[in-house]
Design a protein around this motif. Structure first.
Motif, short mmCIF file in Angstrom:
data_model
loop_
_atom_site.label_atom_id
_atom_site.label_comp_id
_atom_site.label_asym_id
_atom_site.label_seq_id
_atom_site.Cartn_x
_atom_site.Cartn_y
_atom_site.Cartn_z
N ALA A 177 -2.50 12.52 61.71
CA ALA A 177 -1.65 12.32 62.88
C ALA A 177 -0.83 13.58 63.13
N THR A 187 5.00 11.96 64.19
CA THR A 187 5.30 10.60 63.74
C THR A 187 4.99 9.57 64.83
N LEU A 205 1.37 8.74 64.43
CA LEU A 205 1.22 7.97 63.20
C LEU A 205 1.67 6.53 63.39
N GLU A 263 -0.74 3.24 62.94
CA GLU A 263 -0.44 2.21 61.96
C GLU A 263 -0.22 0.85 62.62
N ILE A 309 -4.15 6.44 58.50
CA ILE A 309 -4.07 7.91 58.50
C ILE A 309 -4.20 8.45 57.08
N LEU A 332 -0.32 13.93 57.86
CA LEU A 332 0.63 14.00 58.96
C LEU A 332 1.11 15.43 59.13
#
Length: 342
Positions: free
Chosen positions: A251, A254, A257, A261, A290, A293
């Motif tokens: 990802a 954030t 991500l 998720e 993932i 990151l």
């Protein structure tokens, strides 16, 4: 968990007020596995990844969602943070004590709204007058909503309209940039793709809630603001195929991500997704979608520092951030980057 476990000392001079130029010249702290730490640069990213890896970007576009207006003689500031429908937005309001339900607010340039209702979290529903799309009104009267830790040190200017936008920005709706992707340039993407590294996009309209401090003493007592996101079926299928082939999904940011998720089931399968997510990732979360990151350096005691601590371990991230401070890395939205590969 106690929120003070995620505190750390940060010298204010390390808060970046402008992005690196060129963008991929920013530094990048690489953490691999349980112990490897490497000082690098974003331009070196292609050499840090493997053919078949997939980088997932957020294609949201930041709108000039910060408005300054008047209700009679009172100055009113509004930062839009979530669309409700075609004419109504949820907004954080400055000087809200001077507002009553039904009050008109004049934002200048022919832009006005009615303060429709005060919501339980203290924000307001604003209903904009006229028939022009709200995004058109914002282009006329709004400013880019820079994070408070930048806006408190210098005024927003015309340069921020391009600086605070990623090269992937395509879908209007964010009031904060997905800042990890600010480091990317067309040349860097060309070199990434030349190495056989793939790219995908999803959409998460980042809300102003991302700037809100965690006021609770325990993470269990913190309420996340919801944000709207979308992953289409074709993208979900390609990501699942990559992981089934043993490739990594990384990802970029954030925001990417959190949406991945939110869209993944317990078995790690990513499903098409469209709607709100208020996922709050803290240590103990089992990551399902993932394998890595790329992200900037975050605020002390923030939900995003909690997220990276969940991915890499709290003690590891405390140590990494202490290293970043000692080495003079630049922090926050316009700052340097990190690549986290657990």
């Amino acid at each position: 968990m106690r929120v003070d476990l995620f505190d750390f000392e940060l010298p204010t001079e390390l808060i970046a007020l402008r992005p690196a130029s060129p963008r991929d010249a920013a530094r990048m702290l690489v953490l691999r596995g349980a112990g490897e730490t490497l000082d690098s640069h974003v331009r070196d990213l292609p050499e840090m990844l493997e053919a078949g890896d997939v980088l997932v970007f957020n294609d949201t576009r930041v709108i000039p969602a910060q408005l300054e207006g008047r209700r009679g003689e009172a100055r009113i500031g509004a930062t839009l943070h979530k669309r409700i429908d075609l004419r109504r937005w949820q907004a954080f309001v400055r000087n809200a004590k001077r507002l009553r339900e039904g009050d008109p607010i004049d934002f200048g340039s022919g832009v006005s709204a009615i303060a429709e209702a005060r919501l339980p979290d203290g924000s307001w529903t604003l209903s904009f007058a006229g028939e022009e799309p709200v995004e058109v009104l914002l282009e006329r009267a709004g400013q880019m909503p820079l994070p408070p830790y930048i806006a408190g040190k210098r005024p927003t200017d015309e340069r921020d309209r391009s600086d605070y936008q990623t090269m992937f920005a395509a879908r209007d709706g964010a009031v904060a940039a997905p800042t990890a992707a600010l480091h990317f340039t067309p040349d860097l993407i060309d070199r990434i793709e030349a190495r056989g590294i793939r790219t995908e996009t999803l959409t998460l309209h980042v809300g102003a809630g991302t700037f809100l401090p965690v006021k609770a003493e325990d993470t269990d007592d913190h309420a996340m603001h919801a944000e709207w996101g979308r992953i289409d079926a074709a993208t979900a299928e390609r990501l699942n195929a990559a992981r089934a082939a043993g490739k990594r999904v990384i990802a970029v940011g954030t925001t990417s991500l959190r949406l991945l998720e939110s869209a993944a089931d317990e078995a790690g399968t990513i499903h098409p997704f469209e709607g709100d997510t208020a996922i709050f990732i803290t240590p103990g979360h089992r990551f399902r979608a993932i394998d890595g990151l790329m992200t900037n350096f975050h605020l002390p005691k923030s939900t995003l520092f909690m997220l990276v601590s969940a991915l890499m371990g709290r003690e590891r991230m405390q140590s990494a951030y202490a290293h970043a401070v000692a080495e003079g890395y630049r922090f926050y939205s316009y700052g340097d980057s990190s690549l986290l590969l657990p």
